[in-house]
Design an enzyme around this catalytic site. Structure first.
Site, PDB file in Angstrom:
ATOM      1  N   ASN A 193      -0.561  -4.420   1.337  1.00 19.71           N
ATOM      2  CA  ASN A 193       0.429  -3.591   2.047  1.00 19.71           C
ATOM      3  C   ASN A 193       1.765  -3.513   1.298  1.00 19.71           C
ATOM      4  O   ASN A 193       2.753  -3.060   1.834  1.00 19.71           O
ATOM      5  CB  ASN A 193       0.663  -4.141   3.469  1.00 19.71           C
ATOM      6  N   HIS A 204       3.497  -6.105   0.157  1.00 17.25           N
ATOM      7  CA  HIS A 204       4.433  -7.224   0.325  1.00 17.25           C
ATOM      8  C   HIS A 204       4.622  -7.975  -0.987  1.00 17.25           C
ATOM      9  O   HIS A 204       3.732  -8.010  -1.840  1.00 17.25           O
ATOM     10  CB  HIS A 204       4.038  -8.146   1.487  1.00 17.25           C
ATOM     11  N   GLU A 257       7.070  -8.537   4.486  1.00 18.88           N
ATOM     12  CA  GLU A 257       6.146  -7.528   4.969  1.00 18.88           C
ATOM     13  C   GLU A 257       6.849  -6.167   5.104  1.00 18.88           C
ATOM     14  O   GLU A 257       8.087  -6.099   5.124  1.00 18.88           O
ATOM     15  CB  GLU A 257       5.586  -7.972   6.334  1.00 18.88           C
TER      16      GLU A 257
HETATM   17  P1  PGA Z   1      -3.563 -12.297  -3.996  1.00 17.30           P
HETATM   18  O1  PGA Z   1      -2.295 -12.234  -3.045  1.00 17.30           O
HETATM   19  O2  PGA Z   1      -3.042 -12.647  -5.348  1.00 17.30           O
HETATM   20  O3  PGA Z   1      -4.415 -13.388  -3.420  1.00 17.30           O
HETATM   21  O4  PGA Z   1      -4.186 -10.960  -3.959  1.00 17.30           O
HETATM   22  C1  PGA Z   1      -1.183 -11.510  -3.450  1.00 17.30           C
HETATM   23  C2  PGA Z   1      -0.184 -11.422  -2.329  1.00 17.30           C
HETATM   24  O5  PGA Z   1      -0.588 -11.326  -1.155  1.00 17.30           O
HETATM   25  O6  PGA Z   1       1.013 -11.428  -2.628  1.00 17.30           O
END
Ligand code: PGA
Length: 244
Positions: A143, A145, A150
């Protein structure tokens, strides 16, 4: 749409391994130049390979973290560092247990603190006292973030307490027994804290990040997509793989 004035450097890597090596090379060069460097660390599956490269380089005697410091982006609220799903635990497993960074120089926000608001304010003060972050490593959420900032988060916030979105909790469920065990809140460096870093290295890997990649690449700046704040930063390198 806000006007676009992005200085981001975009580098395509042929594989996850190459992305990890390229990212690690930036860290290694920084450490070679400045032994007392301050690093901003990230958790998640994306930076694991970069940490492996740093551990390899340390074990080969190429570098030492003995005078370096680190500050992690975020931590869940309500679970202790001993919990295997905590970011404290992740960082120990993937990096800190394997290198010579001194314990007192390793910082991960204390999600189990009794005064979480004070913990948040103190965190930004500790970063400032350390001289600021030289390189901040980032992944990106589906999304958009960064850290646990968020969509909808104000760009001006320092380290603060946030409620996690359902999509983030679902994405992170793999680290827990069930969705009910995934914490609902977290403490995270704010977008302003991240923007204060002198340099940012953002890693993007895999098809699940296709939409996030496209949105970031579009250059639109909006609080609906937190990573877009980085278009206003002077020194961002995006290393991506598995997206097109
Ligand atoms: P991920 O998470 O590296 O496990 O994809 C990234 C994030 O949510 O910032």
């Amino acid at each position: 749409m806000a006007s676009v004035n992005t200085n981001m450097k975009w580098i395509e890597a042929a594989s996850y391994e190459e992305m990890s090596k390229m990212g690690a090379a930036i860290f290694k060069e920084q450490l070679k130049q400045v032994k007392t460097s301050v690093f901003g660390m990230a958790t998640g599956s994306t930076p694991e390979g970069l940490y492996k490269e740093l551990v390899k380089a340390y074990e080969a005697g190429e570098l030492s973290f003995a005078e370096a410091k680190s500050f992690n982006l975020d931590e869940y609220i309500g679970i202790t560092p001993e919990n295997k799903a905590s970011y404290h635990y992740f960082m120990d497993e993937n990096l800190f247990a394997h290198i010579d960074m001194k314990r007192e120089n390793i910082h991960v926000p204390a999600g189990s603190s009794e005064d979480i608001e004070k913990t948040a304010t103190d965190y930004d003060a500790a970063i400032a006292t350390a001289g600021g972050i030289d390189i901040q490593l980032l992944g990106i959420g589906v999304n958009g973030h960064i850290g646990f900032n968020e969509p909808g988060t104000a760009f001006e916030l320092g380290t603060n307490v946030v409620e996690l979105t359902q999509s983030t909790r679902e994405a992170n469920q793999i680290y827990f027994d069930s969705i009910d065990d995934v914490p609902t809140h977290a403490i995270t460096m704010g977008i302003q804290t991240i923007m204060n870093a002198k340099k940012v290295v953002l890693l993007i890997s895999g098809a699940s990040k296709q939409e996030a990649y496209e949105r970031l690449h579009s250059g639109e700046i909006t609080t609906d997509f937190p990573a877009s704040a980085l278009h206003n930063h002077k020194d961002v390198t995006v290393i991506y793989t598995g997206v097109k």
